[in-house]
Design an enzyme around this catalytic site. Structure first.
Site, PDB file in Angstrom:
ATOM      1  N   LYS A 135       0.831  -1.212   0.000  1.00  7.50           N
ATOM      2  CA  LYS A 135       0.000   0.000   0.000  1.00  7.50           C
ATOM      3  C   LYS A 135       0.860   1.254   0.000  1.00  7.50           C
ATOM      4  O   LYS A 135       1.917   1.292   0.629  1.00  7.50           O
ATOM      5  CB  LYS A 135      -0.896   0.026   1.248  1.00  7.50           C
ATOM      6  CG  LYS A 135      -1.892  -1.126   1.299  1.00  7.50           C
ATOM      7  CD  LYS A 135      -2.689  -1.123   2.592  1.00  7.50           C
ATOM      8  CE  LYS A 135      -3.865  -0.173   2.566  1.00  7.50           C
ATOM      9  NZ  LYS A 135      -4.756  -0.398   3.742  1.00  7.50           N
ATOM     10  N   GLY A 142      -8.168   4.136  -3.486  1.00  5.49           N
ATOM     11  CA  GLY A 142      -7.846   2.764  -3.893  1.00  5.49           C
ATOM     12  C   GLY A 142      -6.617   2.654  -4.792  1.00  5.49           C
ATOM     13  O   GLY A 142      -6.309   1.580  -5.295  1.00  5.49           O
ATOM     14  N   TYR A 179      -3.047  -9.306   3.855  1.00  7.08           N
ATOM     15  CA  TYR A 179      -4.238  -9.132   3.028  1.00  7.08           C
ATOM     16  C   TYR A 179      -5.327 -10.035   3.594  1.00  7.08           C
ATOM     17  O   TYR A 179      -5.251 -11.262   3.490  1.00  7.08           O
ATOM     18  CB  TYR A 179      -3.915  -9.493   1.576  1.00  7.08           C
ATOM     19  CG  TYR A 179      -5.077  -9.264   0.630  1.00  7.08           C
ATOM     20  CD1 TYR A 179      -5.586  -7.990   0.431  1.00  7.08           C
ATOM     21  CD2 TYR A 179      -5.645 -10.322  -0.068  1.00  7.08           C
ATOM     22  CE1 TYR A 179      -6.644  -7.772  -0.430  1.00  7.08           C
ATOM     23  CE2 TYR A 179      -6.715 -10.107  -0.939  1.00  7.08           C
ATOM     24  CZ  TYR A 179      -7.207  -8.829  -1.109  1.00  7.08           C
ATOM     25  OH  TYR A 179      -8.252  -8.604  -1.964  1.00  7.08           O
ATOM     26  N   LEU A 180      -6.326  -9.422   4.220  1.00  4.36           N
ATOM     27  CA  LEU A 180      -7.371 -10.215   4.881  1.00  4.36           C
ATOM     28  C   LEU A 180      -8.303 -10.810   3.820  1.00  4.36           C
ATOM     29  O   LEU A 180      -8.639 -10.156   2.839  1.00  4.36           O
ATOM     30  CB  LEU A 180      -8.158  -9.357   5.862  1.00  4.36           C
ATOM     31  CG  LEU A 180      -7.321  -8.666   6.960  1.00  4.36           C
ATOM     32  CD1 LEU A 180      -8.222  -8.016   7.999  1.00  4.36           C
ATOM     33  CD2 LEU A 180      -6.368  -9.638   7.646  1.00  4.36           C
ATOM     34  N   HIS A 212     -11.812  -1.239  -4.663  1.00  7.10           N
ATOM     35  CA  HIS A 212     -11.585  -0.526  -3.406  1.00  7.10           C
ATOM     36  C   HIS A 212     -12.352   0.789  -3.325  1.00  7.10           C
ATOM     37  O   HIS A 212     -12.034   1.652  -2.514  1.00  7.10           O
ATOM     38  CB  HIS A 212     -10.094  -0.264  -3.157  1.00  7.10           C
ATOM     39  CG  HIS A 212      -9.245  -1.484  -3.288  1.00  7.10           C
ATOM     40  ND1 HIS A 212      -9.437  -2.613  -2.528  1.00  7.10           N
ATOM     41  CD2 HIS A 212      -8.206  -1.761  -4.113  1.00  7.10           C
ATOM     42  CE1 HIS A 212      -8.559  -3.529  -2.876  1.00  7.10           C
ATOM     43  NE2 HIS A 212      -7.798  -3.046  -3.838  1.00  7.10           N
ATOM     44  N   GLU A 252     -11.400   4.163   9.736  1.00  7.07           N
ATOM     45  CA  GLU A 252     -11.783   3.006   8.932  1.00  7.07           C
ATOM     46  C   GLU A 252     -11.100   1.747   9.467  1.00  7.07           C
ATOM     47  O   GLU A 252      -9.900   1.757   9.739  1.00  7.07           O
ATOM     48  CB  GLU A 252     -11.390   3.222   7.467  1.00  7.07           C
ATOM     49  CG  GLU A 252     -12.095   4.430   6.856  1.00  7.07           C
ATOM     50  CD  GLU A 252     -11.947   4.529   5.344  1.00  7.07           C
ATOM     51  OE1 GLU A 252     -12.829   5.115   4.709  1.00  7.07           O
ATOM     52  OE2 GLU A 252     -10.947   4.001   4.788  1.00  7.07           O
ATOM     53  N   ASN A 266      -9.941   9.252   7.772  1.00 11.12           N
ATOM     54  CA  ASN A 266     -10.252  10.372   6.885  1.00 11.12           C
ATOM     55  C   ASN A 266     -10.576  11.590   7.733  1.00 11.12           C
ATOM     56  O   ASN A 266     -11.454  11.541   8.604  1.00 11.12           O
ATOM     57  CB  ASN A 266     -11.427  10.043   5.970  1.00 11.12           C
ATOM     58  CG  ASN A 266     -11.044   9.050   4.884  1.00 11.12           C
ATOM     59  OD1 ASN A 266     -11.740   8.095   4.624  1.00 11.12           O
ATOM     60  ND2 ASN A 266      -9.905   9.259   4.257  1.00 11.12           N
ATOM     61  N   ARG A 268     -12.090  14.376   7.210  1.00 14.19           N
ATOM     62  CA  ARG A 268     -13.060  15.207   6.476  1.00 14.19           C
ATOM     63  C   ARG A 268     -14.426  14.548   6.558  1.00 14.19           C
ATOM     64  O   ARG A 268     -14.558  13.430   7.039  1.00 14.19           O
ATOM     65  CB  ARG A 268     -12.625  15.324   5.012  1.00 14.19           C
ATOM     66  CG  ARG A 268     -12.477  13.951   4.362  1.00 14.19           C
ATOM     67  CD  ARG A 268     -12.268  14.012   2.875  1.00 14.19           C
ATOM     68  NE  ARG A 268     -11.832  12.744   2.341  1.00 14.19           N
ATOM     69  CZ  ARG A 268     -12.615  11.711   2.054  1.00 14.19           C
ATOM     70  NH1 ARG A 268     -13.915  11.781   2.285  1.00 14.19           N
ATOM     71  NH2 ARG A 268     -12.125  10.594   1.582  1.00 14.19           N
TER      72      ARG A 268
HETATM   73  P1  ADP Z   1      -7.782   4.222   0.148  1.00 16.76           P
HETATM   74  O1  ADP Z   1      -7.309   5.331   1.045  1.00 16.76           O
HETATM   75  O2  ADP Z   1      -7.071   4.170  -1.165  1.00 16.76           O
HETATM   76  O3  ADP Z   1      -9.273   4.170   0.033  1.00 16.76           O
HETATM   77  P2  ADP Z   1      -7.794   2.140   2.237  1.00 16.76           P
HETATM   78  O4  ADP Z   1      -6.635   1.851   3.089  1.00 16.76           O
HETATM   79  O5  ADP Z   1      -8.934   2.910   2.837  1.00 16.76           O
HETATM   80  O6  ADP Z   1      -7.306   2.866   0.877  1.00 16.76           O
HETATM   81  O7  ADP Z   1      -8.374   0.776   1.648  1.00 16.76           O
HETATM   82  C1  ADP Z   1      -9.435   0.766   0.713  1.00 16.76           C
HETATM   83  C2  ADP Z   1     -10.060  -0.599   0.679  1.00 16.76           C
HETATM   84  O8  ADP Z   1      -9.097  -1.601   0.299  1.00 16.76           O
HETATM   85  C3  ADP Z   1     -10.612  -1.075   2.022  1.00 16.76           C
HETATM   86  O9  ADP Z   1     -11.903  -0.595   2.262  1.00 16.76           O
HETATM   87  C4  ADP Z   1     -10.593  -2.584   1.805  1.00 16.76           C
HETATM   88  O10 ADP Z   1     -11.690  -2.982   1.013  1.00 16.76           O
HETATM   89  C5  ADP Z   1      -9.323  -2.802   0.999  1.00 16.76           C
HETATM   90  N1  ADP Z   1      -8.174  -3.089   1.897  1.00 16.76           N
HETATM   91  C6  ADP Z   1      -7.337  -2.186   2.460  1.00 16.76           C
HETATM   92  N2  ADP Z   1      -6.420  -2.793   3.250  1.00 16.76           N
HETATM   93  C7  ADP Z   1      -6.681  -4.116   3.190  1.00 16.76           C
HETATM   94  C8  ADP Z   1      -6.104  -5.320   3.785  1.00 16.76           C
HETATM   95  N3  ADP Z   1      -5.039  -5.245   4.587  1.00 16.76           N
HETATM   96  N4  ADP Z   1      -6.661  -6.522   3.477  1.00 16.76           N
HETATM   97  C9  ADP Z   1      -7.735  -6.612   2.649  1.00 16.76           C
HETATM   98  N5  ADP Z   1      -8.310  -5.550   2.060  1.00 16.76           N
HETATM   99  C10 ADP Z   1      -7.817  -4.324   2.316  1.00 16.76           C
END
Ligand code: ADP
Length: 422
Positions: A135, A142, A179-180, A212, A252, A266, A268
């Site tokens: 990430k 996303g 990655y869950l 995402h 989140e 977030n 905001r």
């Molecule tokens: P962004 O800021 O780009 O929206 P996030 O960290 O909020 O990124 O993640 C967006 C989405 O990606 C989450 O809502 C989830 O669906 C998926 N996601 C993020 N991290 C994980 C993880 N460690 N395992 C599985 N899915 C994930």
């Protein structure tokens, strides 16, 4: 609130609904966002010539830009949002995770900070166990996120995530998380005033996502009971009180096997805030303005009651199968109404949806005493919704509400990707 309001717009949005409805409007530049909605000198000039006291940044563009918040304050205007320091901290997901861990908030297992090179990434991934997710520290929308199912996929995921992060954010720092495989995305809405009072307004379940990106959100989550919500709320409000956070924010989490793991905050208002407003009977935007004006919340956690169930559908100007944007002229527009139906929309008959910006054009929100009633109300409202001239995601939402798994609340963050592939 009776506060006269000035709208800003690019030349592409000159006919937009918000421009027509505001007390005054100022054009801040040509269609390209960098020359208008991201043009800080133009925004400040618009505020100055109209005599504005404060700027609400909405939920796109500069709403999580600490430099913008700083510049607004330096010009003697009030930024309706958190302090620049907290925007900056949470904008860096690595710093955000460190801060939350130190405040006792549980995290998704992952690397402790940015990864300097591929060799370290390999070591960390082996320690966490595959699959892993790479990430971007500066990530959002996303982007800059890549999965490696096993060690053979790590190098490609590493390169792709960094390249995407560099292109999107000008910052290629990346980190790794486990990655869950079947989590739900559950987030908690918080408000904090400048006097140390912090309350939460319960959770939203935003698991229905494509790439995402959220498409349908619910309050409360079909997977959570009041005891789990209260426990999470206590952890989060305690953490934000110690941080000295101010204004609206959302934490989140991924929720799997009865456990919460923080992914980001977030700083905001969020697109999906209406579902919280419906179940709590609160106007989050007017609360943001009151807080920015220095007023106290004036209520406690025990004053916040949750009533019924709310669902929001994001109506995007996209073809509902391939999801390509469908800008163009809306010829006919009819919005549904009736008890428990709310429409937050930019559309009207004859309006033009420009090709330059995000494709979200309307939000349909329904509220009912029970989730099953909300689903029935949603089906009826979707059937009544008429937008001609452009394609929208309404037909996709019609399919979702008729699906037995959705009706049972039985879904994870991976559910919608499979559903649209069917
Ligand atoms: P962004 O800021 O780009 O929206 P996030 O960290 O909020 O990124 O993640 C967006 C989405 O990606 C989450 O809502 C989830 O669906 C998926 N996601 C993020 N991290 C994980 C993880 N460690 N395992 C599985 N899915 C994930």
């Amino acid at each position: 609130m009776g506060i006269p309001t000035v709208a800003v717009h690019s030349t592409a949005d000159a006919e937009a609904m918000h421009v027509r409805l505001a007390d005054e409007s100022v054009c801040i530049g040509p269609p390209a966002a960098r020359d208008s909605y991201l043009n800080i000198p133009a925004l400040l000039s618009a505020a100055t010539i109209t005599g504005a006291d404060a700027i609400h940044p909405g939920y796109g563009f500069l709403s999580e830009n600490a430099g913008f918040a700083e510049t607004v304050e330096a010009h003697g205007l009030t930024f309706i949002g958190p302090s620049p320091e907290h925007i900056r901290m949470m904008g860096d997901k690595i710093a955000a995770k460190r801060a939350m861990a130190s405040l006792g908030v549980p995290l998704v297992p992952g690397s402790d900070g940015a990864l300097p090179d591929l060799a370290t990434a390999r070591e960390v991934a082996a320690g966490i166990g595959y699959p892993v997710l790479i990430k971007a520290a500066a990530g959002g929308g996303g982007r800059g996120m890549k999965v490696a199912a096993d060690p053979s996929e790590l190098e490609d995921a590493w390169r792709l995530a960094r390249a995407e992060a560099r292109a999107a954010f000008g910052n290629d720092a990346v980190y790794i998380e486990a990655y869950l495989d079947r989590p739900r995305h559950i987030e908690l809405q918080v408000l904090a005033d400048a006097h140390g009072n912090v309350v939460h307004f319960g959770e939203r379940d935003c698991s229905l996502q494509r790439r995402h990106q959220k498409l349908l959100e619910e309050a409360g989550s079909p997977a959570l009971n009041p005891a789990a919500r209260d426990a999470l709320g206590e952890t989060v409000t305690g953490a934000l009180a110690r941080l000295g956070y101010r204004n609206a924010g959302t934490l989140e989490f991924l929720y799997q096997d009865g456990r919460f793991a923080f992914i980001e905050m977030n700083t905001r208002l969020q697109v999906e805030h209406p579902v919280t407003e419906m179940v709590c009977g609160v106007d989050l935007v007017s609360e943001q303005i009151r807080i920015a004006a220095g007023q106290e919340l004036g209520y406690r956690q025990s004053d916040i009651a949750f009533s019924g169930h709310a669902i929001e559908c994001r109506i995007n100007a996209e073809d509902p199968i391939g999801f390509t944007p469908t800008p163009g002229r809306v010829t006919t527009y009819h919005a549904p109404g009736g008890l428990g139906v709310r429409i937050d929309s930019a559309l009207y008959a004859g309006c033009f949806v420009p090709p330059y910006y995000d494709s979200l054009v309307a939000k349909l929100i329904v509220h009912a005493p029970r989730r099953a009633d909300a689903i029935n109300r949603l089906r009826r409202a979707l059937d009544e919704f008429a937008v001609h001239g452009i394609q929208t995601t309404v037909p996709l939402h019609q399919r979702i509400v008729d699906d037995p798994e959705f009706q049972a609340g039985d879904y994870t963050i991976h559910w919608l990707e499979n559903f649209v592939a069917k």
